[in-house]
Design a protein around this motif. Structure first.
Motif, mmCIF file in Angstrom:
data_model
loop_
_atom_site.group_PDB
_atom_site.id
_atom_site.type_symbol
_atom_site.label_atom_id
_atom_site.label_comp_id
_atom_site.label_asym_id
_atom_site.label_seq_id
_atom_site.Cartn_x
_atom_site.Cartn_y
_atom_site.Cartn_z
ATOM 1 N N ARG A 27 0.633 -1.209 -0.059
ATOM 2 C CA ARG A 27 -0.057 -0.149 0.034
ATOM 3 C C ARG A 27 0.782 1.467 0.005
ATOM 4 N NH1 ARG A 27 -4.196 2.437 1.875
ATOM 5 N NH2 ARG A 27 -3.239 2.792 3.833
ATOM 6 N N LYS A 28 2.137 1.244 0.561
ATOM 7 C CA LYS A 28 2.975 2.375 0.542
ATOM 8 C C LYS A 28 3.478 2.667 -0.684
ATOM 9 C CE LYS A 28 5.592 2.894 3.996
ATOM 10 N NZ LYS A 28 6.758 2.696 5.106
ATOM 11 N N ILE A 29 3.368 4.230 -0.897
ATOM 12 C CA ILE A 29 3.958 4.627 -2.034
ATOM 13 C C ILE A 29 5.162 5.636 -1.619
ATOM 14 C CG2 ILE A 29 3.610 6.183 -4.015
ATOM 15 C CD1 ILE A 29 0.676 5.456 -3.877
ATOM 16 N N ILE A 30 6.214 5.834 -2.311
ATOM 17 C CA ILE A 30 7.065 6.642 -2.302
ATOM 18 C C ILE A 30 7.082 7.795 -3.501
ATOM 19 C CG2 ILE A 30 9.498 7.465 -1.979
ATOM 20 C CD1 ILE A 30 9.978 4.660 -0.487
ATOM 21 N N HIS A 45 14.951 4.348 -7.085
ATOM 22 C CA HIS A 45 13.697 3.936 -7.305
ATOM 23 C C HIS A 45 13.523 2.511 -7.741
ATOM 24 C CE1 HIS A 45 12.716 8.156 -9.258
ATOM 25 N NE2 HIS A 45 13.385 8.426 -7.912
ATOM 26 N N TYR A 46 14.304 1.942 -8.788
ATOM 27 C CA TYR A 46 14.201 0.591 -8.930
ATOM 28 C C TYR A 46 14.693 -0.363 -7.815
ATOM 29 C CZ TYR A 46 15.736 -3.629 -11.298
ATOM 30 O OH TYR A 46 16.027 -4.853 -11.797
ATOM 31 N N ARG A 47 15.568 -0.034 -7.064
ATOM 32 C CA ARG A 47 16.109 -0.916 -5.930
ATOM 33 C C ARG A 47 14.925 -0.999 -4.813
ATOM 34 N NH1 ARG A 47 20.855 -3.262 -5.842
ATOM 35 N NH2 ARG A 47 22.257 -2.681 -7.514
ATOM 36 N N ILE A 48 14.501 0.186 -4.608
ATOM 37 C CA ILE A 48 13.299 0.360 -3.353
ATOM 38 C C ILE A 48 12.101 -0.642 -3.773
ATOM 39 C CG2 ILE A 48 11.429 1.664 -2.327
ATOM 40 C CD1 ILE A 48 13.917 3.804 -2.363
ATOM 41 N N SER A 49 11.792 -0.213 -5.195
ATOM 42 C CA SER A 49 10.649 -1.092 -5.551
ATOM 43 C C SER A 49 10.799 -2.506 -5.662
ATOM 44 C CB SER A 49 10.375 -0.636 -7.239
ATOM 45 O OG SER A 49 9.259 -1.225 -7.801
ATOM 46 N N ASN A 50 11.785 -2.940 -6.389
ATOM 47 C CA ASN A 50 12.124 -4.358 -6.371
ATOM 48 C C ASN A 50 12.433 -4.994 -5.114
ATOM 49 O OD1 ASN A 50 11.321 -4.460 -9.112
ATOM 50 N ND2 ASN A 50 13.444 -4.428 -9.832
ATOM 51 N N ILE A 56 6.524 3.006 -6.491
ATOM 52 C CA ILE A 56 7.421 4.360 -6.705
ATOM 53 C C ILE A 56 6.529 5.440 -7.763
ATOM 54 C CG2 ILE A 56 9.394 5.177 -7.490
ATOM 55 C CD1 ILE A 56 10.013 3.844 -5.155
ATOM 56 N N ASP A 57 6.261 6.609 -7.352
ATOM 57 C CA ASP A 57 5.747 7.355 -8.313
ATOM 58 C C ASP A 57 6.742 8.708 -8.315
ATOM 59 O OD1 ASP A 57 4.228 9.772 -9.077
ATOM 60 O OD2 ASP A 57 2.537 8.755 -8.674
ATOM 61 N N ILE A 95 5.608 8.377 1.612
ATOM 62 C CA ILE A 95 6.678 9.153 1.788
ATOM 63 C C ILE A 95 6.845 9.994 0.579
ATOM 64 C CG2 ILE A 95 9.231 9.599 2.060
ATOM 65 C CD1 ILE A 95 9.082 6.515 3.251
ATOM 66 N N VAL A 96 7.237 11.318 0.779
ATOM 67 C CA VAL A 96 7.721 12.314 -0.405
ATOM 68 C C VAL A 96 8.859 12.720 -0.441
ATOM 69 C CG1 VAL A 96 7.009 14.534 -1.376
ATOM 70 C CG2 VAL A 96 5.206 13.128 -0.697
ATOM 71 N N VAL A 97 9.669 12.529 -1.176
ATOM 72 C CA VAL A 97 11.125 12.758 -1.385
ATOM 73 C C VAL A 97 11.268 14.164 -2.370
ATOM 74 C CG1 VAL A 97 13.557 11.901 -1.964
ATOM 75 C CG2 VAL A 97 11.705 10.680 -0.869
ATOM 76 N N ILE A 98 11.764 15.032 -1.991
ATOM 77 C CA ILE A 98 11.925 16.398 -2.923
ATOM 78 C C ILE A 98 13.407 16.349 -3.200
ATOM 79 C CG2 ILE A 98 11.588 18.920 -3.154
ATOM 80 C CD1 ILE A 98 9.186 18.825 -1.349
ATOM 81 N N SER A 99 13.795 16.556 -4.317
ATOM 82 C CA SER A 99 15.353 16.740 -4.522
ATOM 83 C C SER A 99 15.181 17.841 -5.904
ATOM 84 C CB SER A 99 16.092 15.399 -4.953
ATOM 85 O OG SER A 99 17.172 15.513 -5.414
#
Length: 187
Positions: A27-30, A45-50, A56-57, A95-99
């Motif tokens: 259910r969690k989205i980053i 993104h890829y590593r967190i997702s897999n 990942i959005d 979680i929202v990551v702003i870069s």
């Protein structure tokens, strides 16, 4: 995976932003938001997702920071739509990551949008809305920048000597980032 847009006046409805999401069973989205500097995290993104089975959005826009500022020229409504979309869909535990790239080098002093208090108020407003909805915000501050492209730092047959701007001391990097850190310390 995920999407990167060049600057446009407006994001039309022809773009299906749901295609910018890597959907997993969790259910969690980053959310990864920002200008092109957030693209540095595509492997993340890829590593967190897999590895962690987390959705990942990620949407980035060339030269247009997040959250959007009205005085940024040529950014149209892309980041505004992104802000609205995230606020409408974020839920508890997301979680929202702003870069973003924040201009550090002196040659860019004419582009002072990042020094304005409006940036702080926009980030604070967005953060409060995310927290109110049960989400968390991670704000990444600037990574080191160099006065030359990384390609110019590689010795080659036609360039046997490394460019003097390819080596920067830690003190110089800290000095360049100082104004940005001072600005964000007000949050």
């Amino acid at each position: 995976y995920n999407c990167h847009f060049n600057r446009e006046k407006n994001l039309s409805s022809k773009y299906d932003l749901s295609k910018c999401k890597v959907q997993k069973s969790s259910r969690k989205i980053i959310y990864f938001l920002g200008n092109s500097h957030t693209d540095h995290f595509r492997e993340t993104h890829y590593r967190i997702s897999n590895d962690l089975n987390i959705s990942i959005d990620g949407i980035s826009v060339s030269g247009c920071i997040f959250p959007p500022l009205m005085n940024q020229k040529g950014c149209g409504n892309i980041q505004l739509k992104q802000r609205e979309r995230v606020l409408n869909s974020i839920k508890d535990g997301d979680i929202v990551v702003i870069s973003n790239r924040y201009p550090l080098l002196e040659k860019e002093d004419s582009d002072n949008w990042f020094k304005e208090d409006i940036l702080l108020s926009e980030i604070e407003d967005f953060a409060n809305k995310i927290i109110f909805r049960g989400g968390k915000l991670i704000l990444l501050l600037p990574s080191p920048e160099f006065q030359v492209s990384i390609q110019e730092c590689k010795n080659d047959w036609f360039r046997p000597i490394t460019n003097k701007y390819c080596t920067v001391s830690e003190d110089e990097i800290r000095k360049e980032r100082k104004s940005i850190y001072q600005l964000f310390s007000k949050l």
